[in-house]
Design a protein around this motif. Structure first.
Motif, mmCIF file in Angstrom:
data_model
loop_
_atom_site.group_PDB
_atom_site.id
_atom_site.type_symbol
_atom_site.label_atom_id
_atom_site.label_comp_id
_atom_site.label_asym_id
_atom_site.label_seq_id
_atom_site.Cartn_x
_atom_site.Cartn_y
_atom_site.Cartn_z
ATOM 1 N N PRO A 105 0.824 -1.197 0.000
ATOM 2 C CA PRO A 105 0.000 0.000 0.000
ATOM 3 C C PRO A 105 0.868 1.261 0.000
ATOM 4 C CG PRO A 105 -0.032 -1.043 2.157
ATOM 5 C CD PRO A 105 0.700 -1.979 1.248
ATOM 6 N N VAL A 106 0.263 2.345 -0.399
ATOM 7 C CA VAL A 106 0.980 3.620 -0.457
ATOM 8 C C VAL A 106 1.543 3.994 0.915
ATOM 9 C CG1 VAL A 106 0.669 6.108 -0.889
ATOM 10 C CG2 VAL A 106 -0.350 4.431 -2.432
ATOM 11 N N SER A 107 0.771 3.666 1.983
ATOM 12 C CA SER A 107 1.205 4.056 3.334
ATOM 13 C C SER A 107 2.483 3.341 3.773
ATOM 14 C CB SER A 107 0.088 3.759 4.342
ATOM 15 O OG SER A 107 -0.148 2.372 4.364
ATOM 16 N N ALA A 108 2.871 2.279 3.064
ATOM 17 C CA ALA A 108 4.127 1.617 3.395
ATOM 18 C C ALA A 108 5.310 2.436 2.896
ATOM 19 C CB ALA A 108 4.161 0.218 2.797
ATOM 20 N N HIS A 109 5.029 3.450 2.096
ATOM 21 C CA HIS A 109 6.110 4.222 1.478
ATOM 22 C C HIS A 109 6.145 5.673 1.923
ATOM 23 C CE1 HIS A 109 7.006 0.941 -1.372
ATOM 24 N NE2 HIS A 109 5.727 0.672 -1.126
ATOM 25 N N VAL A 110 4.980 6.265 2.093
ATOM 26 C CA VAL A 110 4.911 7.683 2.471
ATOM 27 C C VAL A 110 3.773 7.892 3.469
ATOM 28 C CG1 VAL A 110 5.805 8.539 0.248
ATOM 29 C CG2 VAL A 110 3.340 8.228 0.553
ATOM 30 N N ASP A 111 3.778 9.029 4.115
ATOM 31 C CA ASP A 111 2.669 9.375 5.009
ATOM 32 C C ASP A 111 1.412 9.627 4.192
ATOM 33 O OD1 ASP A 111 4.073 9.192 7.301
ATOM 34 O OD2 ASP A 111 4.608 11.332 7.373
ATOM 35 N N VAL A 112 0.314 9.152 4.730
ATOM 36 C CA VAL A 112 -0.951 9.302 4.026
ATOM 37 C C VAL A 112 -1.920 10.025 4.960
ATOM 38 C CG1 VAL A 112 -2.919 7.947 3.233
ATOM 39 C CG2 VAL A 112 -0.629 7.284 2.554
ATOM 40 N N ASP A 113 -2.684 10.977 4.438
ATOM 41 C CA ASP A 113 -3.593 11.732 5.309
ATOM 42 C C ASP A 113 -4.903 11.017 5.567
ATOM 43 O OD1 ASP A 113 -2.020 14.201 5.720
ATOM 44 O OD2 ASP A 113 -2.087 14.209 3.529
ATOM 45 N N PHE A 114 -5.329 10.222 4.598
ATOM 46 C CA PHE A 114 -6.570 9.471 4.822
ATOM 47 C C PHE A 114 -6.595 8.295 3.855
ATOM 48 C CE2 PHE A 114 -11.070 8.446 4.592
ATOM 49 C CZ PHE A 114 -11.408 8.461 5.944
ATOM 50 N N GLU A 115 -7.154 7.162 4.317
ATOM 51 C CA GLU A 115 -7.277 5.988 3.451
ATOM 52 C C GLU A 115 -8.744 5.653 3.254
ATOM 53 O OE1 GLU A 115 -4.815 3.133 5.755
ATOM 54 O OE2 GLU A 115 -3.521 3.168 3.979
ATOM 55 N N LEU A 116 -9.168 5.646 2.004
ATOM 56 C CA LEU A 116 -10.558 5.294 1.700
ATOM 57 C C LEU A 116 -10.590 3.867 1.153
ATOM 58 C CD1 LEU A 116 -13.476 6.309 1.655
ATOM 59 C CD2 LEU A 116 -13.101 7.058 -0.697
ATOM 60 N N ARG A 117 -11.356 3.003 1.834
ATOM 61 C CA ARG A 117 -11.333 1.572 1.487
ATOM 62 C C ARG A 117 -12.310 1.224 0.369
ATOM 63 N NH1 ARG A 117 -9.772 -1.459 5.752
ATOM 64 N NH2 ARG A 117 -9.123 -0.277 7.559
ATOM 65 N N GLY A 118 -12.137 -0.011 -0.094
ATOM 66 C CA GLY A 118 -13.095 -0.552 -1.054
ATOM 67 C C GLY A 118 -12.471 -1.003 -2.355
ATOM 68 N N CYS A 119 -13.035 -2.029 -2.944
ATOM 69 C CA CYS A 119 -12.610 -2.480 -4.269
ATOM 70 C C CYS A 119 -13.866 -2.713 -5.084
ATOM 71 C CB CYS A 119 -11.792 -3.770 -4.176
ATOM 72 S SG CYS A 119 -11.289 -4.431 -5.758
ATOM 73 N N PRO A 120 -14.379 -1.643 -5.666
ATOM 74 C CA PRO A 120 -13.885 -0.267 -5.672
ATOM 75 C C PRO A 120 -14.409 0.522 -4.474
ATOM 76 C CG PRO A 120 -15.881 -0.393 -6.952
ATOM 77 C CD PRO A 120 -15.631 -1.784 -6.422
ATOM 78 N N ILE A 121 -13.931 1.758 -4.364
ATOM 79 C CA ILE A 121 -14.446 2.671 -3.349
ATOM 80 C C ILE A 121 -15.916 2.986 -3.631
ATOM 81 C CG2 ILE A 121 -12.246 3.769 -2.780
ATOM 82 C CD1 ILE A 121 -13.029 5.985 -4.815
ATOM 83 N N ASP A 122 -16.579 3.479 -2.615
ATOM 84 C CA ASP A 122 -17.988 3.862 -2.780
ATOM 85 C C ASP A 122 -18.059 5.338 -3.182
ATOM 86 O OD1 ASP A 122 -20.950 3.262 -2.094
ATOM 87 O OD2 ASP A 122 -20.524 5.143 -1.051
#
Ligand code: SF4
Ligand code: SF4
Lengths: 457, 268
Positions: free
Chosen positions: B123-140
């Protein structure tokens, strides 16, 4: 870079296409020596991790290859696995599948026509930019797109990666009452689709011509969407067809001379799938209203042999197909009687199955091998863009050559011309399951070796 | 104040999450009036340089090049929000994390040596700081609009952390596990879809990833209960018969679009 005789043009990130790709053009002494659509989508390895999964899973899993045509993946996967298991689904379920697929055609075609393609004809950078001058048209496009999505949401649960599809049919079939309000929305959509045909028919179409073989599914008495046999029309007018099980023998990946890139070929020749191919192969089977739309759009009457080989005019065929999909969705909705059971049981049988359906962008082929326990032992997906890539590049090379010979455009103009030519084909780059495209620029010493990765699903 | 800028970037993904933005048919033009879309390759060929007020990032990090790119995206973004299971959990392509990527490479490609890939999908958060994570495959779609609106207004997005089970209760859907014995990940899956699958008479397969307060180990015996045959056990199966899952099927059930995130929960 801008020396007119010899130059290398490189467009790092193509816009308004689906997925990520780049373009490289080599011009040597006024001759285009190479036109290359590069795919740098990172590999996702679907064909590798599908091994070991239950045979019930590919419809949900392969949907994730592409967010723009998930239904195509679900339908080709179901068709291939049901083929392996020797199951044929009830006509009611076949119709419901076709209805869901119509939703995807409407949604995807509206997206391509209004958001990706039309801005090119009107010199705009996006649909949002286009809305500054053509607000009503863009709103109409969004409304049309929404009608397609509404259909997918009702039948599939949601528009991206529907959850209601399963082997043998659906988890839950809609009631007549649930479908009724949809008919109202579809009637409005039919007007919007007609207006779309009239609108795009008034655009300005540059001359262009593809000689590629046109490959599409052919169904006995209907415009093929969710099933059919593979049929083709060559440039010299010869036609032919072959059973799906021969697909990978006929459509093969070959090395292109002077490069290591693999390209799909049909019997060794370039081929194109998608709207131009479908219209050529099955246009005469369009419904009366869609035939009328084709004539009004200036495409001619496919019952009298009209074929369109101008890639710029693919937007017209898409518009006609949108009329067809809305009309077809209305027909199915109105005739609908819920099935006794929403799905046919599909017990696993050891074997190999082939399935192909018409994704909005063209023929999508799946092949699975499953064992007696219903575990997938091998999977192969051949998406439309992988097949079209050779024909797209050929198109690019000819367009660029003609422009250079005629008026020698500067880099910016040449880039715009090529990008536009790519968008004619609506490439679906993120679904390029296992394309391998490596570009080594050999002719200029100072150009770095370009490594485009492969896009596997 | 000048118009805030919005950027959309894509890493390894299917485009479905960014498409969700274009699927906001009713809100798209209104939104376009409130933000300047400065970078969104799928939608526009006009590209403006950063910094961007809000960047939405779709897709996971699977190549050395993308690991670099995600750092430059972070550097160019005031707020960075990741959208979808790929960006928040590594996506389905994270199945390689449990396998030999070189074997995968050989399976799919005629010339595996040409394929540049990392051994993992992260995930992106493993590499850089993230301000918010929106879940879903796909997102709602509704959640996406809430997140964009919240960031534009300078407030925290109102995205609940509870499980799909809560949404089933709210929707009045009869529990598919209790009523039909259908295996369902609803109790451990993050809300957001509105409990879609049970409403369509199938079990949840976890496409929104683990919810805030997961007790995955407690669910496993429940999934095993019933002892149906293997062929009936895939997430596409079940439904009619009371279906338990065998060991392989339980693993497959948890290993789909949020494989890495559920696996982490399993190891806790
Ligand atoms: S999370 Fe799912 S829908 Fe979103 S990009 Fe990834 S695969 Fe596509
Ligand atoms: S799998 Fe679960 S989270 Fe995903 S749509 Fe279905 S119910 Fe919702």
């Amino acid at each position: 870079m801008t020396h007119r005789g010899s130059r290398v043009l490189h467009v790092g990130s193509l816009s308004r296409v689906e997925g990520e790709g780049a373009l490289r053009l080599h011009v040597h002494d006024g001759t285009v020596t190479e036109a290359r659509l590069e795919i740098y989508e990172p590999p996702r390895f679907f064909e590798a991790f599908l091994r070991g999964r239950a045979y019930t899973e590919p419809p949900d899993i392969t949907a994730r290859v592409c967010g723009i045509c998930p239904v195509a993946y679900q339908m080709s996967a179901c068709a291939a696995i049901e083929d392996a298991c020797g199951v044929t689904v009830d006509p009611v379920i076949r119709d419901l599948r076709r209805l869901l697929y119509c939703g995807e055609w409407i949604e995807s075609h509206a997206l391509h026509i209004y958001l990706l393609h039309a801005p090119d004809f009107l010199g705009r950078t996006s649909a949002i930019d286009l809305a500054r001058t053509h607000r009503a048209e863009v709103e109409r496009g969004l409304r049309l797109k929404k009608a397609g999505n509404a259909l997918m949401e009702l039948l599939g649960g949601r528009a991206v990666h529907p959850v209601n599809v399963r082997l043998g049919g659906f988890h839950r079939a809609p009631t007549r009452n649930e479908l009724r309000p949809l008919a109202e929305e579809l009637k409005r959509a039919l007007d919007d689709a007609w207006e779309t045909v009239r609108w795009v028919a008034g655009l300005d179409f540059p001359d262009a011509h593809t000689d590629a073989d046109l490959l599409a599914l052919a169904a006995p008495d209907t415009y093929a969407i969710e099933s059919g046999t593979t049929a083709f029309l060559r440039a010299d007018g010869t036609t032919g067809s072959f059973p799906l099980r021969d697909f990978t023998d006929r459509v093969t990946e070959t090395h292109v001379a002077h490069s290591t890139a693999l390209h799909s070929r049909l019997d060794g020749r370039l081929h194109l799938t998608g709207p131009l191919a479908r219209f050529a192969v099955g246009g005469h089977l369009l419904s009366p209203v869609a035939l009328q739309a084709a004539v009004e759009a200036g495409l001619g009457d496919p019952r009298e042999g009209a074929v369109c080989r101008n890639p710029y005019r693919s937007i017209l065929v898409r518009a006609v197909e949108t009329v067809y999909a809305v009309d077809e969705a209305l027909r199915i909705t109105e005739a609908y009687e819920p099935p006794a059971r929403p799905y046919t049981e599909v017990p696993p049988v050891a074997g190999v199955g082939h399935g192909a359906t018409e994704a909005p962008r063209g023929l999508l082929y799946h092949r699975y091998e499953i064992d007696a326990d219903g575990i997938v032992t091998s999977a192969s997906l051949v998406p439309p863009t992988a097949q079209n890539q050779g024909a797209i590049e050929d198109d690019l090379r000819r367009l660029a050559q003609r422009a250079i010979s005629e008026h020698d455009p500067d880099d910016a103009e040449l880039t715009a011309l090529c990008e536009r030519a790519i968008r004619n084909h609506d490439p679906c780059i993120s679904c390029s399951t296992h394309f391998l495209d490596l570009t080594v620029v050999r002719t200029s010493g100072d150009t770095p070796r370009d490594f485009s990765g492969g896009c596997d699903a | 104040m000048s118009t805030p800028t919005l950027a959309v970037f894509k890493l390894a993904s299917c485009d479905g999450c960014q498409l969700t933005l274009l699927d906001c048919e009713d809100e798209l033009l209104a939104l376009a009036g409130k933000v300047e879309i400065a970078h969104f390759l799928e939608a526009t060929s006009a590209v403006a340089p950063g910094p961007y007020d809000l960047s939405l990032v779709e897709g996971s990090v699977t190549t050395p090049g993308d690991a670099e790119r995600v750092r430059s995206i972070r550097a160019a973004s005031r707020h960075l929000v990741t959208i979808g299971a790929c960006a928040t959990a590594g996506g389905i392509q994270a199945l390689r994390n449990f396998a030999d990527v070189n074997e995968y490479r050989r399976t799919v490609y005629a010339h595996p040596e040409y394929i540049s890939t990392l051994a993992t999908s992260t995930p992106v958060s493993a590499h850089v700081d993230v301000d918010f994570e929106l879940r879903g495959c796909p997102i709602d779609r509704r959640q996406l609009l809430e997140v964009i609106t919240a960031f534009l207004a300078g407030r925290k997005p109102d995205i609940p952390n509870h499980s799909v089970c809560f949404e089933c209760k709210r929707r009045g859907t009869v529990c598919v596990t209790v009523a039909h014995g259908t295996p369902c990940l609803g109790p451990v899956t993050h809300a957001g879809c509105g409990a879609l699958c049970p409403a369509y008479q199938r079990g949840c397969f976890g496409c929104f990833g683990p919810s805030g307060s997961v007790n995955l180990p407690a669910l496993i015996p429940l999934l095993r209960n019933g002892g149906a045959s293997r062929s009936d056990s895939g997430k596409g199966g079940g439904g009619r018969r009371a279906g338990g899952l065998d060991e392989d099927a339980v693993m497959r059930f948890l290993h789909t679009f949020n494989a890495a995130a559920f696996d982490k929960e399993l190891r806790k």
